[in-house]
Scaffold this motif. Structure first.
Motif, PDB file in Angstrom:
ATOM      1  N   LEU A 181      75.681  38.775  54.739  1.00  0.00           N
ATOM      2  CA  LEU A 181      74.636  39.313  53.876  1.00  0.00           C
ATOM      3  C   LEU A 181      74.267  38.363  52.733  1.00  0.00           C
ATOM      4  CD1 LEU A 181      75.734  43.052  53.661  1.00  0.00           C
ATOM      5  CD2 LEU A 181      73.927  42.053  55.087  1.00  0.00           C
ATOM      6  N   MET A 182      75.127  37.416  52.415  1.00  0.00           N
ATOM      7  CA  MET A 182      74.848  36.468  51.331  1.00  0.00           C
ATOM      8  C   MET A 182      74.080  35.233  51.818  1.00  0.00           C
ATOM      9  SD  MET A 182      75.862  37.902  48.607  1.00  0.00           S
ATOM     10  CE  MET A 182      75.803  36.573  47.438  1.00  0.00           C
ATOM     11  N   LYS A 183      73.804  35.140  53.117  1.00  0.00           N
ATOM     12  CA  LYS A 183      73.056  33.994  53.639  1.00  0.00           C
ATOM     13  C   LYS A 183      71.674  33.909  52.993  1.00  0.00           C
ATOM     14  CE  LYS A 183      72.888  34.188  58.205  1.00  0.00           C
ATOM     15  NZ  LYS A 183      73.098  34.311  59.646  1.00  0.00           N
ATOM     16  N   LEU A 184      71.186  32.684  52.851  1.00  0.00           N
ATOM     17  CA  LEU A 184      69.836  32.474  52.331  1.00  0.00           C
ATOM     18  C   LEU A 184      68.845  32.372  53.489  1.00  0.00           C
ATOM     19  CD1 LEU A 184      70.570  29.849  49.546  1.00  0.00           C
ATOM     20  CD2 LEU A 184      70.127  32.293  49.273  1.00  0.00           C
ATOM     21  N   PRO A 185      67.640  32.892  53.311  1.00  0.00           N
ATOM     22  CA  PRO A 185      66.657  32.833  54.397  1.00  0.00           C
ATOM     23  C   PRO A 185      66.054  31.440  54.540  1.00  0.00           C
ATOM     24  CG  PRO A 185      65.693  33.880  52.480  1.00  0.00           C
ATOM     25  CD  PRO A 185      67.140  33.632  52.151  1.00  0.00           C
ATOM     26  N   ASP A 186      65.648  31.112  55.751  1.00  0.00           N
ATOM     27  CA  ASP A 186      64.937  29.862  56.005  1.00  0.00           C
ATOM     28  C   ASP A 186      63.465  30.069  55.679  1.00  0.00           C
ATOM     29  OD1 ASP A 186      67.189  28.521  56.970  1.00  0.00           O
ATOM     30  OD2 ASP A 186      66.850  29.220  59.024  1.00  0.00           O
ATOM     31  N   PRO A 187      62.819  29.053  55.095  1.00  0.00           N
ATOM     32  CA  PRO A 187      61.382  29.193  54.844  1.00  0.00           C
ATOM     33  C   PRO A 187      60.599  29.079  56.149  1.00  0.00           C
ATOM     34  CG  PRO A 187      62.143  27.045  54.109  1.00  0.00           C
ATOM     35  CD  PRO A 187      63.359  27.804  54.566  1.00  0.00           C
ATOM     36  N   LYS A 188      59.499  29.809  56.216  1.00  0.00           N
ATOM     37  CA  LYS A 188      58.583  29.634  57.335  1.00  0.00           C
ATOM     38  C   LYS A 188      57.867  28.301  57.138  1.00  0.00           C
ATOM     39  CE  LYS A 188      57.462  34.439  58.380  1.00  0.00           C
ATOM     40  NZ  LYS A 188      56.356  35.427  58.436  1.00  0.00           N
ATOM     41  N   PRO A 189      57.444  27.667  58.214  1.00  0.00           N
ATOM     42  CA  PRO A 189      56.733  26.390  58.051  1.00  0.00           C
ATOM     43  C   PRO A 189      55.445  26.585  57.239  1.00  0.00           C
ATOM     44  CG  PRO A 189      57.275  26.796  60.360  1.00  0.00           C
ATOM     45  CD  PRO A 189      57.607  28.043  59.609  1.00  0.00           C
ATOM     46  N   SER A 190      55.225  25.691  56.285  1.00  0.00           N
ATOM     47  CA  SER A 190      53.984  25.746  55.523  1.00  0.00           C
ATOM     48  C   SER A 190      52.995  24.759  56.127  1.00  0.00           C
ATOM     49  CB  SER A 190      54.246  25.413  54.051  1.00  0.00           C
ATOM     50  OG  SER A 190      54.758  24.108  53.946  1.00  0.00           O
ATOM     51  N   TYR A 191      51.770  24.869  55.692  1.00  0.00           N
ATOM     52  CA  TYR A 191      50.754  23.978  56.223  1.00  0.00           C
ATOM     53  C   TYR A 191      51.074  22.542  55.815  1.00  0.00           C
ATOM     54  CZ  TYR A 191      46.418  21.615  57.175  1.00  0.00           C
ATOM     55  OH  TYR A 191      45.499  20.725  57.650  1.00  0.00           O
ATOM     56  N   SER A 192      51.026  21.660  56.783  1.00  0.00           N
ATOM     57  CA  SER A 192      51.250  20.234  56.509  1.00  0.00           C
ATOM     58  C   SER A 192      50.454  19.415  57.521  1.00  0.00           C
ATOM     59  CB  SER A 192      52.737  19.902  56.611  1.00  0.00           C
ATOM     60  OG  SER A 192      53.198  20.128  57.926  1.00  0.00           O
ATOM     61  N   TYR A 193      50.261  18.154  57.165  1.00  0.00           N
ATOM     62  CA  TYR A 193      49.566  17.267  58.088  1.00  0.00           C
ATOM     63  C   TYR A 193      50.213  15.900  58.020  1.00  0.00           C
ATOM     64  CZ  TYR A 193      45.960  15.083  60.867  1.00  0.00           C
ATOM     65  OH  TYR A 193      45.310  14.427  61.878  1.00  0.00           O
ATOM     66  N   ASP A 194      50.442  15.335  59.183  1.00  0.00           N
ATOM     67  CA  ASP A 194      51.062  14.020  59.275  1.00  0.00           C
ATOM     68  C   ASP A 194      49.967  12.994  59.562  1.00  0.00           C
ATOM     69  OD1 ASP A 194      52.707  11.848  59.621  1.00  0.00           O
ATOM     70  OD2 ASP A 194      53.853  12.704  61.282  1.00  0.00           O
ATOM     71  N   TRP A 195      49.467  12.383  58.490  1.00  0.00           N
ATOM     72  CA  TRP A 195      48.433  11.360  58.638  1.00  0.00           C
ATOM     73  C   TRP A 195      49.046  10.154  59.324  1.00  0.00           C
ATOM     74  CZ3 TRP A 195      43.599  12.792  57.512  1.00  0.00           C
ATOM     75  CH2 TRP A 195      43.414  13.874  56.653  1.00  0.00           C
ATOM     76  N   GLY A 196      48.402   9.687  60.380  1.00  0.00           N
ATOM     77  CA  GLY A 196      48.945   8.566  61.158  1.00  0.00           C
ATOM     78  C   GLY A 196      49.002   7.249  60.411  1.00  0.00           C
TER      79      GLY A 196
END
Length: 170
Positions: free
Chosen positions: A25-40
């Motif tokens: 119950l003390m575990k921390l939640p993982d964040p959902k992926p946020s918007y990102s872009y990998d410019w080449g």
């Protein structure tokens, strides 16, 4: 110490493996992926720094023990546990040591094991692994009012005053 849907778990023959439940119950939640872009043609990744962080549901692996004084009574406790878990709205787990309630859903079982010897000292025990999900539904938080310098009166029976609040917790 623990209540499921406001019923004391030990009163219905359900116990949690010592220490394991509180650790889960003390575990921390993982964040959902946020918007990102990998410019080449640029180093690193560009993230949307204005979007709020939101969390994925937490998954818990919990071990419970059910106990009764006969094989048929053990099956009755198993049925009662299954009835609690099968509610499509989930169930509430009130954890008094953390002064917190959790709204959980049953996601499956990771196995069952009869404790050897199967029947000992008039009791029969069974260990069941549960997979539960916390989707951060609003729950009650509980706290006792502190009596600072005798300014706060207890109840007429000299009991502590318990205050609850409902909110979304992570």
């Amino acid at each position: 110490m623990f209540e499921i849907n406001d019923i004391q778990t030990s009163g219905i023959g359900i116990y949690f493996k010592r220490g394991a439940l509180l650790s889960e119950l003390m575990k921390l939640p993982d964040p959902k992926p946020s918007y990102s872009y990998d410019w080449g043609d640029e180093h690193g990744i560009e993230y949307d720094d204005s979007a709020p962080m939101v969390f994925a549901p937490l998954q818990y692996d919990v071990t419970v023990y059910i106990t009764a004084n006969s094989p048929s009574a053990l099956m009755d406790v198993r049925t009662a546990l299954l009835n609690i878990l099968s509610d499509p709205a989930g169930f509430s787990l009130n954890v008094l040591p953390l002064e917190r309630e959790y709204k959980l859903r049953y996601k499956g079982s990771s196995g069952t094991r009869l404790i050897s010897p199967i029947y000992s000292n008039g009791q029969q025990w069974c260990e069941i692994g549960l997979k539960l999900e916390n989707n951060f539904d609003e729950v009650r938080t509980m706290l006792y009012l502190a009596d600072m310098n005798g300014l706060l009166a207890a109840t007429s029976d000299d009991e502590l005053i318990l205050v609850t609040d409902t909110r979304q917790l992570f």
